[in-house]
Design a protein around this motif. Structure first.
Motif, PDB file in Angstrom:
ATOM      1  N   THR A  96       0.908  -1.314   0.219  1.00  0.00           N
ATOM      2  CA  THR A  96      -0.379  -0.035  -0.382  1.00  0.00           C
ATOM      3  C   THR A  96       1.126   1.191   0.008  1.00  0.00           C
ATOM      4  OG1 THR A  96      -0.261  -0.473   2.446  1.00  0.00           O
ATOM      5  CG2 THR A  96      -2.358  -0.855   1.023  1.00  0.00           C
ATOM      6  N   SER A  97       2.187   0.994   0.258  1.00  0.00           N
ATOM      7  CA  SER A  97       3.504   2.190  -0.155  1.00  0.00           C
ATOM      8  C   SER A  97       2.826   2.971  -1.768  1.00  0.00           C
ATOM      9  CB  SER A  97       4.535   1.616   0.575  1.00  0.00           C
ATOM     10  OG  SER A  97       4.904   0.987  -0.294  1.00  0.00           O
ATOM     11  N   GLY A  98       3.546   3.883  -0.946  1.00  0.00           N
ATOM     12  CA  GLY A  98       3.743   5.097  -3.133  1.00  0.00           C
ATOM     13  C   GLY A  98       4.618   4.260  -3.512  1.00  0.00           C
ATOM     14  N   LYS A  99       4.163   3.919  -4.772  1.00  0.00           N
ATOM     15  CA  LYS A  99       4.733   3.145  -6.023  1.00  0.00           C
ATOM     16  C   LYS A  99       5.174   4.262  -7.286  1.00  0.00           C
ATOM     17  CE  LYS A  99       1.540   0.306  -4.797  1.00  0.00           C
ATOM     18  NZ  LYS A  99       0.687   1.043  -4.049  1.00  0.00           N
ATOM     19  N   THR A 100       6.248   3.308  -7.355  1.00  0.00           N
ATOM     20  CA  THR A 100       6.651   4.676  -8.427  1.00  0.00           C
ATOM     21  C   THR A 100       7.479   2.975 -10.164  1.00  0.00           C
ATOM     22  OG1 THR A 100       8.935   4.553  -7.781  1.00  0.00           O
ATOM     23  CG2 THR A 100       7.435   5.810  -7.754  1.00  0.00           C
ATOM     24  N   ILE A 101       8.061   3.082 -10.897  1.00  0.00           N
ATOM     25  CA  ILE A 101       8.177   2.454 -12.022  1.00  0.00           C
ATOM     26  C   ILE A 101       8.877   3.061 -13.320  1.00  0.00           C
ATOM     27  CG2 ILE A 101       5.691   2.906 -13.581  1.00  0.00           C
ATOM     28  CD1 ILE A 101       6.483  -0.065 -14.905  1.00  0.00           C
ATOM     29  N   ALA A 102       9.846   2.320 -13.298  1.00  0.00           N
ATOM     30  CA  ALA A 102      11.347   3.106 -13.672  1.00  0.00           C
ATOM     31  C   ALA A 102      11.545   1.680 -15.006  1.00  0.00           C
ATOM     32  CB  ALA A 102      12.462   2.920 -13.194  1.00  0.00           C
ATOM     33  N   LEU A 103      11.534   2.185 -16.317  1.00  0.00           N
ATOM     34  CA  LEU A 103      11.564   1.261 -17.686  1.00  0.00           C
ATOM     35  C   LEU A 103      12.942   1.649 -18.233  1.00  0.00           C
ATOM     36  CD1 LEU A 103       8.137   2.352 -18.553  1.00  0.00           C
ATOM     37  CD2 LEU A 103       9.043  -0.042 -17.672  1.00  0.00           C
ATOM     38  N   ALA A 104      13.966   1.146 -19.281  1.00  0.00           N
ATOM     39  CA  ALA A 104      14.616   0.832 -19.889  1.00  0.00           C
ATOM     40  C   ALA A 104      14.895   0.312 -20.922  1.00  0.00           C
ATOM     41  CB  ALA A 104      15.724   0.671 -18.973  1.00  0.00           C
ATOM     42  N   GLU A 105      14.913   0.857 -22.095  1.00  0.00           N
ATOM     43  CA  GLU A 105      15.520  -0.506 -23.341  1.00  0.00           C
ATOM     44  C   GLU A 105      16.387  -1.077 -23.467  1.00  0.00           C
ATOM     45  OE1 GLU A 105      13.662  -1.175 -25.968  1.00  0.00           O
ATOM     46  OE2 GLU A 105      11.451   0.580 -25.271  1.00  0.00           O
ATOM     47  N   SER A 106      17.134  -1.216 -23.673  1.00  0.00           N
ATOM     48  CA  SER A 106      18.113  -2.746 -23.890  1.00  0.00           C
ATOM     49  C   SER A 106      19.648  -1.256 -24.427  1.00  0.00           C
ATOM     50  CB  SER A 106      18.069  -3.234 -25.486  1.00  0.00           C
ATOM     51  OG  SER A 106      19.349  -3.990 -25.858  1.00  0.00           O
ATOM     52  N   GLY A 107      20.466  -1.558 -23.629  1.00  0.00           N
ATOM     53  CA  GLY A 107      21.233  -0.820 -23.865  1.00  0.00           C
ATOM     54  C   GLY A 107      21.290   1.028 -23.477  1.00  0.00           C
ATOM     55  N   THR A 108      20.291   0.846 -22.461  1.00  0.00           N
ATOM     56  CA  THR A 108      20.230   2.508 -22.170  1.00  0.00           C
ATOM     57  C   THR A 108      19.944   2.358 -20.551  1.00  0.00           C
ATOM     58  OG1 THR A 108      17.756   2.054 -22.429  1.00  0.00           O
ATOM     59  CG2 THR A 108      19.283   2.902 -24.147  1.00  0.00           C
ATOM     60  N   ALA A 109      19.960   3.016 -20.052  1.00  0.00           N
ATOM     61  CA  ALA A 109      20.024   3.885 -18.485  1.00  0.00           C
ATOM     62  C   ALA A 109      18.398   3.633 -18.110  1.00  0.00           C
ATOM     63  CB  ALA A 109      20.950   4.117 -17.510  1.00  0.00           C
ATOM     64  N   PRO A 110      17.659   3.287 -17.325  1.00  0.00           N
ATOM     65  CA  PRO A 110      16.223   4.084 -16.835  1.00  0.00           C
ATOM     66  C   PRO A 110      16.849   6.092 -16.641  1.00  0.00           C
ATOM     67  CG  PRO A 110      17.333   2.955 -15.300  1.00  0.00           C
ATOM     68  CD  PRO A 110      17.921   2.734 -16.279  1.00  0.00           C
ATOM     69  N   SER A 111      15.873   6.813 -17.743  1.00  0.00           N
ATOM     70  CA  SER A 111      15.841   8.377 -16.878  1.00  0.00           C
ATOM     71  C   SER A 111      14.835   8.619 -16.764  1.00  0.00           C
ATOM     72  CB  SER A 111      16.133   8.163 -18.786  1.00  0.00           C
ATOM     73  OG  SER A 111      15.284   8.176 -19.391  1.00  0.00           O
ATOM     74  N   LEU A 112      13.609   8.201 -16.746  1.00  0.00           N
ATOM     75  CA  LEU A 112      12.214   8.592 -15.888  1.00  0.00           C
ATOM     76  C   LEU A 112      11.522   7.773 -14.975  1.00  0.00           C
ATOM     77  CD1 LEU A 112       9.999  10.822 -16.327  1.00  0.00           C
ATOM     78  CD2 LEU A 112       9.415   9.014 -18.315  1.00  0.00           C
ATOM     79  N   LEU A 113      11.363   7.681 -13.785  1.00  0.00           N
ATOM     80  CA  LEU A 113      10.398   7.495 -12.981  1.00  0.00           C
ATOM     81  C   LEU A 113       9.150   8.235 -12.391  1.00  0.00           C
ATOM     82  CD1 LEU A 113      11.643   6.192 -10.509  1.00  0.00           C
ATOM     83  CD2 LEU A 113      11.687   7.392  -9.034  1.00  0.00           C
ATOM     84  N   GLU A 114       7.928   7.138 -13.141  1.00  0.00           N
ATOM     85  CA  GLU A 114       6.649   7.449 -12.628  1.00  0.00           C
ATOM     86  C   GLU A 114       5.764   7.160 -11.701  1.00  0.00           C
ATOM     87  OE1 GLU A 114       5.302   5.740 -16.619  1.00  0.00           O
ATOM     88  OE2 GLU A 114       7.151   6.408 -18.017  1.00  0.00           O
ATOM     89  N   SER A 115       5.048   8.332 -11.229  1.00  0.00           N
ATOM     90  CA  SER A 115       4.036   7.290 -10.215  1.00  0.00           C
ATOM     91  C   SER A 115       3.993   6.054 -10.422  1.00  0.00           C
ATOM     92  CB  SER A 115       3.770   8.862 -10.021  1.00  0.00           C
ATOM     93  OG  SER A 115       4.257   9.832  -9.130  1.00  0.00           O
ATOM     94  N   PHE A 116       2.841   5.229 -10.274  1.00  0.00           N
ATOM     95  CA  PHE A 116       2.628   4.030 -10.370  1.00  0.00           C
ATOM     96  C   PHE A 116       1.530   4.066  -9.069  1.00  0.00           C
ATOM     97  CE2 PHE A 116       2.588  -0.270 -10.863  1.00  0.00           C
ATOM     98  CZ  PHE A 116       1.714  -0.840 -11.722  1.00  0.00           C
TER      99      PHE A 116
END
Length: 145
Positions: A96-116
């Protein structure tokens, strides 16, 4: 004066009174965080990904550094085929705590953190899984989009 009719022998209480209700079955989501994630969420997510023709290269629950912004958190770290990676982060050891999600395509670092799941009052296994799959599908990571 009117008399109260006699009750049949053996009947002292109206039907249903005095019987104990069976204890409600505990909800999966009420389990301790790590148990719920390891025993229920990760296996369920693995199966759901397999059902969509997407094999998870790895799925794990870890406590570590949150992608992009830093700070320690619990997270489900996943890698799908093609080196596509995601991090579903929890502010504390509670679903139930706050959640975020980060995504990264092949060969890249995650650059955006989104609320979830920020507007949801009741978090369930089905909701957590379906919204994660929906988000991965939005990236065109699941099957024939």
């Amino acid at each position: 004066m009117s008399e109260t009719p006699a009750k049949p022998k053996g009947e002292t209480k109206p039907a249903g009174e005095g019987k104990a209700k069976p204890a409600a079955k505990p909800k999966l989501e009420d389990k301790p965080f790590a148990s719920f994630m390891q025993e229920d969420f990760l296996p369920s997510l693995t199966k759901a990904l397999d059902d969509r023709g997407q094999r998870a290269v790895s799925l794990s629950l870890i406590e570590g550094e949150r992608p992009v912004v830093g700070g320690s958190c619990w997270m489900v770290k996943g890698e799908l085929s093609g080196e596509r990676r995601f991090w579903l982060c929890f502010e504390s050891d509670a679903i139930t705590s706050g959640k975020t999600i980060a995504l990264a395509e092949s060969g890249t670092a995650p650059s955006l953190l989104e609320s979830f799941l920020i507007d949801e009052k009741r978090i369930t296994l089905a909701l957590l899984q379906s919204r994660l799959l929906q988000r991965l599908n939005g990236q065109k990571w699941l099957g024939g989009n």
